[in-house]
Design an enzyme around this catalytic site. Sequence first.
Site: not given
Length: 347
Positions: A313-316
């Site tokens: 889950i790419p919160c970056h």
Amino acid sequence: MKLTEERMYQASLDKDSSFEGIYWMAVKTTEIFCRPVCTARKPKRENVEFFLTTEEAIEKGYRACKVCQPLKKLNETPPYIQELLTELTQNVSLKIKDADLLKRNIEPVTLRRWFLKNHGMTFQAFQREFRMNAAFKKIKNGESIIETALDSGYESLSGFNESFKNILGTSPKNSKKQMVIDLKRIETPLGTMYACATDEGICMLEFTDRKNIEKQFTSLSKALHAEIVQGENKHFPQLETELKEYFEGKRIGFEVPLQIIGTDFQQKVWQLLREIPMGEVRTYKQQSELLGNLKAIRAVGTANGINKIAIVIPCHRVIGSNGDLVGYAGGIWRKQKLLELEKAILF
């Protein structure tokens, strides 16, 4: 703050871990290069130079420091320990004693210290927990308690029952109502990660050096009403394969099943994160606009911050409105490396 040589030198003096992976400092007089957090005596400013990759330092003729070992991945599990863990996975009833370790030229005290530091328990306690996890799954699948106890290496049913209850919080007889969250360390090019999973899917993926990692475990355990126990899970092989492909640049999305735990709002935020294509970024404001609530910027940032499944889950991929890389629990340097890997174009 601009990354000047003066800033990097000060970070090395301060042993500032937030700069890990961003630069390496080389000492001209010793011809050695180090991590920012190296505990060796710091040289004078005029005797150092800085590199953004270890390859550059090596090409310039510098050797890796033996103290901070800059060529090793952060918190990497040593190969000999990985071999032990593989053996336990292949034979859950295996009991590796100190005498067995000595035959392999492994010092039991050294192994004990490593497990206490990285798992919060001794190697012997780790083995017991690993066996009980496997036993739990067998009983859950309908195998008899007596046969499971014998297969787990126990000669006494009472001893098996006691160990089972101490680790899983319930007796084998009542375990069908119990839920377990499997826990495993996974190696990546950006450092070791903790992976947690249930039968439904991966429910946590965090770097082992994340701040307040214990609170993450406690929160997860409470949310699912389950004990977190060292052990294998059917979803771990797929996760490891997909992570490997991702870091090799061969994968643009993840397909491993997830069990995402959060409020309805948090679930919406995390779903939006999964919709950001690789190579692109969004701001917190843009995420709020997509949610239809421009006033939710702070709430969006909070939801990003408590995302328990990093990378997948790419919160970056969410950055500040001015293009700054802000708010990443795994460390800003990792956020930068992930976006570089994905060839993201920043504002």
